[in-house]
Design an enzyme around this catalytic site. Sequence first.
Site, mmCIF file in Angstrom:
data_model
loop_
_atom_site.group_PDB
_atom_site.id
_atom_site.type_symbol
_atom_site.label_atom_id
_atom_site.label_comp_id
_atom_site.label_asym_id
_atom_site.label_seq_id
_atom_site.Cartn_x
_atom_site.Cartn_y
_atom_site.Cartn_z
ATOM 1 N N ASP A 31 44.983 -21.991 -18.630
ATOM 2 C CA ASP A 31 44.871 -20.710 -19.322
ATOM 3 C C ASP A 31 44.081 -20.927 -20.627
ATOM 4 O OD1 ASP A 31 45.258 -18.384 -20.702
ATOM 5 O OD2 ASP A 31 47.450 -18.328 -20.447
ATOM 6 N N GLU A 83 36.362 -44.828 -37.097
ATOM 7 C CA GLU A 83 37.089 -45.563 -36.068
ATOM 8 C C GLU A 83 36.270 -45.575 -34.780
ATOM 9 O OE1 GLU A 83 40.450 -43.490 -34.185
ATOM 10 O OE2 GLU A 83 40.587 -42.382 -36.068
ATOM 11 N N CYS A 120 42.392 -42.115 -38.779
ATOM 12 C CA CYS A 120 41.769 -41.004 -39.509
ATOM 13 C C CYS A 120 41.957 -41.072 -41.021
ATOM 14 C CB CYS A 120 42.330 -39.672 -39.018
ATOM 15 S SG CYS A 120 42.135 -39.426 -37.270
ATOM 16 N N THR A 163 40.925 -32.270 -27.463
ATOM 17 C CA THR A 163 40.875 -32.305 -28.940
ATOM 18 C C THR A 163 39.721 -33.181 -29.437
ATOM 19 O OG1 THR A 163 42.420 -34.163 -29.025
ATOM 20 C CG2 THR A 163 43.384 -31.967 -29.118
ATOM 21 N N SER A 211 52.563 -38.952 -30.700
ATOM 22 C CA SER A 211 51.683 -38.966 -31.876
ATOM 23 C C SER A 211 51.971 -37.755 -32.772
ATOM 24 C CB SER A 211 50.208 -39.015 -31.463
ATOM 25 O OG SER A 211 49.776 -37.773 -30.953
ATOM 26 N N HIS A 244 45.156 -33.266 -42.611
ATOM 27 C CA HIS A 244 44.437 -33.823 -41.457
ATOM 28 C C HIS A 244 44.682 -32.888 -40.263
ATOM 29 C CE1 HIS A 244 42.964 -36.263 -38.279
ATOM 30 N NE2 HIS A 244 44.160 -36.471 -37.757
ATOM 31 N N SER A 364 46.736 -42.399 -37.343
ATOM 32 C CA SER A 364 47.675 -42.956 -36.372
ATOM 33 C C SER A 364 47.842 -44.440 -36.634
ATOM 34 C CB SER A 364 47.132 -42.757 -34.962
ATOM 35 O OG SER A 364 47.329 -41.426 -34.584
HETATM 36 C C1 LIG Z 1 47.898 -32.610 -28.483
HETATM 37 C C2 LIG Z 1 48.143 -32.975 -27.039
HETATM 38 C C3 LIG Z 1 49.367 -33.872 -26.954
HETATM 39 C C4 LIG Z 1 48.383 -31.705 -26.237
HETATM 40 O O1 LIG Z 1 48.698 -32.077 -24.919
HETATM 41 P P1 LIG Z 1 48.749 -31.144 -23.647
HETATM 42 O O2 LIG Z 1 49.774 -31.711 -22.754
HETATM 43 O O3 LIG Z 1 47.398 -30.966 -23.102
HETATM 44 O O4 LIG Z 1 49.128 -29.718 -24.188
HETATM 45 P P2 LIG Z 1 50.562 -28.985 -24.246
HETATM 46 O O5 LIG Z 1 51.009 -28.647 -22.893
HETATM 47 O O6 LIG Z 1 51.476 -29.742 -25.162
HETATM 48 O O7 LIG Z 1 50.106 -27.645 -24.961
HETATM 49 C C5 LIG Z 1 49.636 -27.652 -26.257
HETATM 50 C C6 LIG Z 1 50.220 -26.428 -26.981
HETATM 51 O O8 LIG Z 1 49.700 -25.258 -26.349
HETATM 52 C C7 LIG Z 1 50.773 -24.394 -25.987
HETATM 53 N N1 LIG Z 1 50.359 -23.668 -24.790
HETATM 54 C C8 LIG Z 1 50.182 -24.149 -23.547
HETATM 55 N N2 LIG Z 1 49.770 -23.157 -22.736
HETATM 56 C C9 LIG Z 1 49.676 -22.027 -23.463
HETATM 57 C C10 LIG Z 1 49.281 -20.672 -23.193
HETATM 58 N N3 LIG Z 1 48.912 -20.295 -21.963
HETATM 59 N N4 LIG Z 1 49.291 -19.774 -24.200
HETATM 60 C C11 LIG Z 1 49.671 -20.144 -25.454
HETATM 61 N N5 LIG Z 1 50.054 -21.427 -25.778
HETATM 62 C C12 LIG Z 1 50.049 -22.346 -24.785
HETATM 63 C C13 LIG Z 1 51.954 -25.327 -25.752
HETATM 64 O O9 LIG Z 1 53.186 -24.625 -25.823
HETATM 65 C C14 LIG Z 1 51.745 -26.326 -26.878
HETATM 66 O O10 LIG Z 1 52.185 -25.756 -28.106
HETATM 67 P P3 LIG Z 1 53.523 -26.308 -28.829
HETATM 68 O O11 LIG Z 1 54.631 -26.048 -27.888
HETATM 69 O O12 LIG Z 1 53.285 -27.778 -29.039
HETATM 70 O O13 LIG Z 1 53.556 -25.539 -30.119
HETATM 71 C C15 LIG Z 1 46.901 -33.688 -26.434
HETATM 72 O O14 LIG Z 1 45.771 -32.888 -26.584
HETATM 73 C C16 LIG Z 1 46.622 -35.043 -27.040
HETATM 74 O O15 LIG Z 1 47.134 -36.060 -26.595
HETATM 75 N N6 LIG Z 1 45.722 -35.092 -28.092
HETATM 76 C C17 LIG Z 1 45.352 -36.353 -28.742
HETATM 77 C C18 LIG Z 1 46.391 -36.836 -29.714
HETATM 78 C C19 LIG Z 1 46.519 -35.941 -30.923
HETATM 79 O O16 LIG Z 1 45.628 -35.198 -31.273
HETATM 80 N N7 LIG Z 1 47.650 -36.070 -31.625
HETATM 81 C C20 LIG Z 1 47.871 -35.345 -32.859
HETATM 82 C C21 LIG Z 1 48.735 -36.111 -33.861
HETATM 83 S S1 LIG Z 1 48.141 -37.761 -34.106
HETATM 84 C C22 LIG Z 1 46.752 -37.581 -35.132
HETATM 85 O O17 LIG Z 1 46.539 -36.548 -35.690
HETATM 86 C C23 LIG Z 1 45.860 -38.771 -35.260
HETATM 87 C C24 LIG Z 1 44.544 -38.684 -34.529
HETATM 88 C C25 LIG Z 1 44.678 -38.120 -33.130
HETATM 89 O O18 LIG Z 1 43.676 -37.804 -35.229
HETATM 90 C C26 LIG Z 1 43.931 -40.057 -34.391
HETATM 91 C C27 LIG Z 1 43.750 -40.896 -35.633
HETATM 92 O O19 LIG Z 1 44.492 -40.877 -36.596
HETATM 93 O O20 LIG Z 1 42.812 -41.685 -35.588
#
Ligand SMILES: CC(C)(COP(=O)([O-])OP(=O)([O-])OC[C@H]1O[C@@H](n2cnc3c(N)ncnc32)[C@H](O)[C@@H]1OP(=O)([O-])[O-])[C@@H](O)C(=O)NCCC(=O)NCCSC(=O)C[C@@](C)(O)CC(=O)[O-]
Length: 445
Positions: A31, A83, A120, A163, A211, A244, A364
């Site tokens: 979606d 990174e 980051c 992302t 994360s 961030h 991270s």
């Molecule tokens: C972020 C995840 C885990 C998401 O992983 P995912 O499994 O694709 O997504 P999801 O199923 O958790 O859905 C995401 C959100 O969308 C919502 N959702 C779902 N469907 C719908 C819909 N139809 N209508 C409205 N909303 C919807 C859902 O409910 C959820 O919201 P939440 O419940 O969390 O508030 C993934 O993309 C990922 O692994 N990303 C990479 C890691 C990341 O960004 N982590 C963030 C924290 S760590 C960080 O910031 C460090 C980093 C990453 O920048 C690296 C560094 O430091 O170098």
Amino acid sequence: MTAVGIDAIEIWTGNLKLDLPGTFAPQKGEDPEKYTKGLGLHASSFPDSYEDIVTMGANAAHRLMERKGLEPDDIGRIDVATESAFDNSKPVSTYVAGCLEQVFEGDFHHANKGERKFACIAGTQSLDDAYNWIKAGRNRGRGALVIATDTALYARGDAGEATQGAGAVAMYIDEDPDLVELSAEQGYGSADETDFLKPNQQFPSVDGKRSVQVYLARMREALEDYEQVAGDVHPDDFAYAPFHTPFPGMVRKAALLAYRHVIRDTSIEDELADEIGRQPRPEAFDDDEAYHDALRDYMDSLKETDRYQEWYDATIDPTLSISRNVGNWYTGSVHVARISALKQALEDGRDMTGETLLVGSYGSGAQAEIHAETVQSGWEDEIEALNVDEQLEERYDLEWADYEEIHDAHNHDVDSDVEEFTTPESEFVFDGWGRMGERKYRYVD
Ligand SMILES: CC(C)(COP(=O)([O-])OP(=O)([O-])OC[C@H]1O[C@@H](n2cnc3c(N)ncnc32)[C@H](O)[C@@H]1OP(=O)([O-])[O-])[C@@H](O)C(=O)NCCC(=O)NCCSC(=O)C[C@@](C)(O)CC(=O)[O-]
């Protein structure tokens, strides 16, 4: 004490764009609102085949130096935070210096160059290095060029693919800065975590859900540590809180936790008590689980209050506008959030001089840092000079097949020869490989 901080800032986005709800979601059978409403993302930036972390960093720095009338002799340090480095020995800053020496008179032979790595948060750590170097009086009247540049790609099919992003932020750190002064006070939250890492590999190994939890835990620690040195933080103390932003939905979660923390024992908590009760206190519960359940209920109610929503709309939402359209730029992300907020202030005609920003960086692995920034009187000119909107507008909009090709083009393990989608103009481009495996660059007029 002389003020030290960011004198000028410039960004450079990758020249390509992937429409997440329009192009990515349908291919994933998802979606589109998962992106727009859930993650809070509309598009991500990608580098064209002639772009990489060096070209994006050098292009941002070139714009910055030209606009501020800076010469190589004005710069005593070049620190690159990334990174996405492609060399375990030669730092990206040497490549960037080599690029800039192609277009400026003079050279950077007397500038100290380095590369910072801590996911980051390394961009903010490079700001610290520059700040400390100037405060220590070792700068000989010169400023520091700090560049945060990354190509944030995940393996195809990884949940993180939603992302991605690519771009660079260049900052000039100096005494009596025009944009923001950095506070001496800082708070840290740091722990050995295994949530996101790249053990000698290009794409991250990531436990996405974990994360998110680690981000929140370390940010909270950093805020508490900051309060130890700077005193309790109150929502009225700061105009914006750039954090961030791996994706805006992450900041939405962090903002609610932060707001609950900073209104505790304030008149705001009292005023909200009639509507949603007072915050649960651990001493009122027999066990941790009951306390945490009560806390969750309180947060669910807090999120729905007008008071919280007004605060969020005024203080947090303006920090997310660029991120929504570019994705995660890793080291550059928090610096993009600062620009977004100040850009919104400029568009609203708000007088920001003397106002405070509460800045939350995160990497991270994991570490969070909180500090304050005081907006300086030159901020309007600095923000007005940016061409962010034009850069975003001019990106080439990738079709799905194009996206697959460009992901391969930047995948170090895939041997692919992809035609460029855009025509470079007034920018540095990757120009092939040298005899020792080094990358070569040239400036295209
Ligand atoms: C972020 C995840 C885990 C998401 O992983 P995912 O499994 O694709 O997504 P999801 O199923 O958790 O859905 C995401 C959100 O969308 C919502 N959702 C779902 N469907 C719908 C819909 N139809 N209508 C409205 N909303 C919807 C859902 O409910 C959820 O919201 P939440 O419940 O969390 O508030 C993934 O993309 C990922 O692994 N990303 C990479 C890691 C990341 O960004 N982590 C963030 C924290 S760590 C960080 O910031 C460090 C980093 C990453 O920048 C690296 C560094 O430091 O170098």
